[in-house]
Write a protein that holds these residues in place. Sequence first.
Motif, PDB file in Angstrom:
ATOM      1  N   ALA A  25       0.864  -1.286  -0.017  1.00  0.00           N
ATOM      2  CA  ALA A  25       0.005   0.003  -0.008  1.00  0.00           C
ATOM      3  C   ALA A  25       0.878   1.394  -0.095  1.00  0.00           C
ATOM      4  CB  ALA A  25      -0.938   0.020   1.276  1.00  0.00           C
ATOM      5  N   GLY A  26       2.102   1.282   0.730  1.00  0.00           N
ATOM      6  CA  GLY A  26       2.808   2.189   0.719  1.00  0.00           C
ATOM      7  C   GLY A  26       3.563   2.878  -0.676  1.00  0.00           C
ATOM      8  N   ARG A  27       3.398   1.906  -1.641  1.00  0.00           N
ATOM      9  CA  ARG A  27       3.923   2.351  -2.891  1.00  0.00           C
ATOM     10  C   ARG A  27       2.856   2.789  -3.850  1.00  0.00           C
ATOM     11  NH1 ARG A  27       8.098  -3.001  -4.185  1.00  0.00           N
ATOM     12  NH2 ARG A  27       8.990  -2.934  -2.054  1.00  0.00           N
ATOM     13  N   PHE A  28       1.768   3.037  -3.463  1.00  0.00           N
ATOM     14  CA  PHE A  28       0.614   3.717  -4.428  1.00  0.00           C
ATOM     15  C   PHE A  28       0.052   4.890  -3.755  1.00  0.00           C
ATOM     16  CE2 PHE A  28       0.457  -0.945  -5.258  1.00  0.00           C
ATOM     17  CZ  PHE A  28       0.597  -0.860  -6.738  1.00  0.00           C
ATOM     18  N   ARG A  29      -0.381   5.493  -4.515  1.00  0.00           N
ATOM     19  CA  ARG A  29      -1.106   6.913  -4.172  1.00  0.00           C
ATOM     20  C   ARG A  29      -2.644   6.767  -3.773  1.00  0.00           C
ATOM     21  NH1 ARG A  29       1.160  11.395  -8.103  1.00  0.00           N
ATOM     22  NH2 ARG A  29       3.266  11.745  -7.209  1.00  0.00           N
ATOM     23  N   ILE A  30      -2.993   5.375  -3.903  1.00  0.00           N
ATOM     24  CA  ILE A  30      -4.606   5.282  -3.633  1.00  0.00           C
ATOM     25  C   ILE A  30      -4.411   4.834  -2.204  1.00  0.00           C
ATOM     26  CG2 ILE A  30      -5.043   4.903  -5.730  1.00  0.00           C
ATOM     27  CD1 ILE A  30      -5.023   1.700  -5.107  1.00  0.00           C
ATOM     28  N   SER A  31      -5.956   4.820  -1.620  1.00  0.00           N
ATOM     29  CA  SER A  31      -5.964   4.574  -0.298  1.00  0.00           C
ATOM     30  C   SER A  31      -5.697   3.147  -0.034  1.00  0.00           C
ATOM     31  CB  SER A  31      -7.452   4.754   0.315  1.00  0.00           C
ATOM     32  OG  SER A  31      -8.332   3.657  -0.508  1.00  0.00           O
ATOM     33  N   ARG A  32      -5.036   2.797   1.635  1.00  0.00           N
ATOM     34  CA  ARG A  32      -5.117   1.603   1.665  1.00  0.00           C
ATOM     35  C   ARG A  32      -6.156   0.372   1.680  1.00  0.00           C
ATOM     36  NH1 ARG A  32      -0.374   0.477   5.071  1.00  0.00           N
ATOM     37  NH2 ARG A  32       0.939   2.399   5.013  1.00  0.00           N
ATOM     38  N   PRO A  33      -7.545   0.866   1.943  1.00  0.00           N
ATOM     39  CA  PRO A  33      -8.654   0.048   1.590  1.00  0.00           C
ATOM     40  C   PRO A  33      -8.786  -0.182   0.196  1.00  0.00           C
ATOM     41  CG  PRO A  33      -9.196   1.805   3.121  1.00  0.00           C
ATOM     42  CD  PRO A  33      -7.934   1.975   2.627  1.00  0.00           C
ATOM     43  N   ALA A  34      -8.383   0.677  -0.680  1.00  0.00           N
ATOM     44  CA  ALA A  34      -8.497   0.410  -1.982  1.00  0.00           C
ATOM     45  C   ALA A  34      -7.306  -0.663  -2.403  1.00  0.00           C
ATOM     46  CB  ALA A  34      -8.107   1.389  -3.005  1.00  0.00           C
ATOM     47  N   VAL A  35      -5.904  -0.532  -1.983  1.00  0.00           N
ATOM     48  CA  VAL A  35      -5.128  -1.528  -2.068  1.00  0.00           C
ATOM     49  C   VAL A  35      -5.524  -2.881  -1.556  1.00  0.00           C
ATOM     50  CG1 VAL A  35      -2.681  -2.177  -1.694  1.00  0.00           C
ATOM     51  CG2 VAL A  35      -3.199   0.231  -2.397  1.00  0.00           C
ATOM     52  N   SER A  36      -6.121  -2.994  -0.284  1.00  0.00           N
ATOM     53  CA  SER A  36      -6.699  -4.325   0.318  1.00  0.00           C
ATOM     54  C   SER A  36      -7.713  -4.826  -0.576  1.00  0.00           C
ATOM     55  CB  SER A  36      -7.121  -3.897   1.428  1.00  0.00           C
ATOM     56  OG  SER A  36      -6.444  -3.400   2.274  1.00  0.00           O
ATOM     57  N   ARG A  37      -8.511  -4.047  -1.450  1.00  0.00           N
ATOM     58  CA  ARG A  37      -9.558  -4.622  -2.383  1.00  0.00           C
ATOM     59  C   ARG A  37      -8.671  -5.393  -3.530  1.00  0.00           C
ATOM     60  NH1 ARG A  37     -12.440  -0.190  -0.534  1.00  0.00           N
ATOM     61  NH2 ARG A  37     -11.645   1.327  -2.411  1.00  0.00           N
ATOM     62  N   HIS A  38      -7.713  -4.757  -4.010  1.00  0.00           N
ATOM     63  CA  HIS A  38      -7.060  -5.059  -5.061  1.00  0.00           C
ATOM     64  C   HIS A  38      -6.310  -6.614  -4.617  1.00  0.00           C
ATOM     65  CE1 HIS A  38      -7.381  -2.161  -8.250  1.00  0.00           C
ATOM     66  NE2 HIS A  38      -7.319  -1.270  -7.293  1.00  0.00           N
ATOM     67  N   LEU A  39      -5.750  -6.419  -3.492  1.00  0.00           N
ATOM     68  CA  LEU A  39      -5.297  -7.700  -2.950  1.00  0.00           C
ATOM     69  C   LEU A  39      -6.081  -8.850  -2.718  1.00  0.00           C
ATOM     70  CD1 LEU A  39      -2.859  -6.056  -0.028  1.00  0.00           C
ATOM     71  CD2 LEU A  39      -2.162  -7.503  -2.281  1.00  0.00           C
ATOM     72  N   ARG A  40      -7.532  -8.476  -2.443  1.00  0.00           N
ATOM     73  CA  ARG A  40      -8.355  -9.528  -2.281  1.00  0.00           C
ATOM     74  C   ARG A  40      -9.017 -10.022  -3.463  1.00  0.00           C
ATOM     75  NH1 ARG A  40     -12.075  -6.956   0.740  1.00  0.00           N
ATOM     76  NH2 ARG A  40     -13.281  -5.951  -1.168  1.00  0.00           N
ATOM     77  N   VAL A  41      -8.941  -9.345  -4.442  1.00  0.00           N
ATOM     78  CA  VAL A  41      -9.140  -9.784  -5.748  1.00  0.00           C
ATOM     79  C   VAL A  41      -8.223 -10.738  -6.445  1.00  0.00           C
ATOM     80  CG1 VAL A  41      -9.451  -9.241  -8.137  1.00  0.00           C
ATOM     81  CG2 VAL A  41     -10.754  -7.848  -6.665  1.00  0.00           C
ATOM     82  N   LEU A  42      -6.891 -10.240  -6.148  1.00  0.00           N
ATOM     83  CA  LEU A  42      -5.762 -11.310  -6.473  1.00  0.00           C
ATOM     84  C   LEU A  42      -5.855 -12.429  -5.813  1.00  0.00           C
ATOM     85  CD1 LEU A  42      -2.884  -8.425  -6.952  1.00  0.00           C
ATOM     86  CD2 LEU A  42      -4.090  -9.714  -8.715  1.00  0.00           C
ATOM     87  N   ARG A  43      -5.993 -12.311  -4.466  1.00  0.00           N
ATOM     88  CA  ARG A  43      -5.809 -13.693  -3.901  1.00  0.00           C
ATOM     89  C   ARG A  43      -7.291 -14.541  -4.155  1.00  0.00           C
ATOM     90  NH1 ARG A  43      -6.497 -11.091   0.996  1.00  0.00           N
ATOM     91  NH2 ARG A  43      -8.764 -11.632   1.308  1.00  0.00           N
ATOM     92  N   GLN A  44      -8.444 -14.006  -4.391  1.00  0.00           N
ATOM     93  CA  GLN A  44      -9.527 -14.951  -4.709  1.00  0.00           C
ATOM     94  C   GLN A  44      -9.101 -15.545  -6.029  1.00  0.00           C
ATOM     95  OE1 GLN A  44     -12.665 -11.991  -4.413  1.00  0.00           O
ATOM     96  NE2 GLN A  44     -13.281 -12.670  -2.019  1.00  0.00           N
ATOM     97  N   SER A  45      -8.531 -14.775  -7.011  1.00  0.00           N
ATOM     98  CA  SER A  45      -8.357 -15.499  -8.230  1.00  0.00           C
ATOM     99  C   SER A  45      -7.068 -16.507  -8.246  1.00  0.00           C
ATOM    100  CB  SER A  45      -7.667 -14.349  -9.277  1.00  0.00           C
ATOM    101  OG  SER A  45      -6.521 -13.802  -8.868  1.00  0.00           O
ATOM    102  N   GLY A  46      -6.525 -16.609  -7.034  1.00  0.00           N
ATOM    103  CA  GLY A  46      -5.281 -17.617  -7.049  1.00  0.00           C
ATOM    104  C   GLY A  46      -3.942 -17.077  -7.476  1.00  0.00           C
ATOM    105  N   LEU A  47      -3.950 -15.895  -7.878  1.00  0.00           N
ATOM    106  CA  LEU A  47      -2.702 -15.405  -8.327  1.00  0.00           C
ATOM    107  C   LEU A  47      -1.754 -14.992  -7.041  1.00  0.00           C
ATOM    108  CD1 LEU A  47      -3.977 -13.088 -11.155  1.00  0.00           C
ATOM    109  CD2 LEU A  47      -2.726 -15.606 -11.381  1.00  0.00           C
ATOM    110  N   VAL A  48      -2.280 -14.768  -5.916  1.00  0.00           N
ATOM    111  CA  VAL A  48      -1.525 -14.427  -4.895  1.00  0.00           C
ATOM    112  C   VAL A  48      -1.988 -15.242  -3.637  1.00  0.00           C
ATOM    113  CG1 VAL A  48      -0.607 -12.345  -5.521  1.00  0.00           C
ATOM    114  CG2 VAL A  48      -2.514 -12.398  -3.792  1.00  0.00           C
TER     115      VAL A  48
END
Length: 116
Positions: free
Chosen positions: A27-50
Amino acid sequence: MGAIADPVRREILVMLRDGRLSAGEIAGRFRISRPAVSRHLRVLRQSGLVRDELVGRQRLYELDARQFTQLSAWLAQFVQPHGWEQRLDALETEVYRTRRRRRARGAADEAKENTA
């Protein structure tokens, strides 16, 4: 894969290529909010990529290479071989053609011997 359609998620995947990172580091590497990064991480986790692991109070994320094998195989259909790859493909085709001819010739010779 819809999970890689978003540029932020693609950037997260690139970050994780070098190893595990905490959600806070990502999250620290992006200009978007931490909750927005968390949503992106959730999508990646649910897709099985991470995949993630809770270590103490930190959630660490890392790539799951198994999914990339499938993705890579699917993407390969869109890549045209160039140069030496194309010649290797042609060589492979010729090797299979030669093998088929030899088998067919061997089967025909065997059939002649059995009928004689």
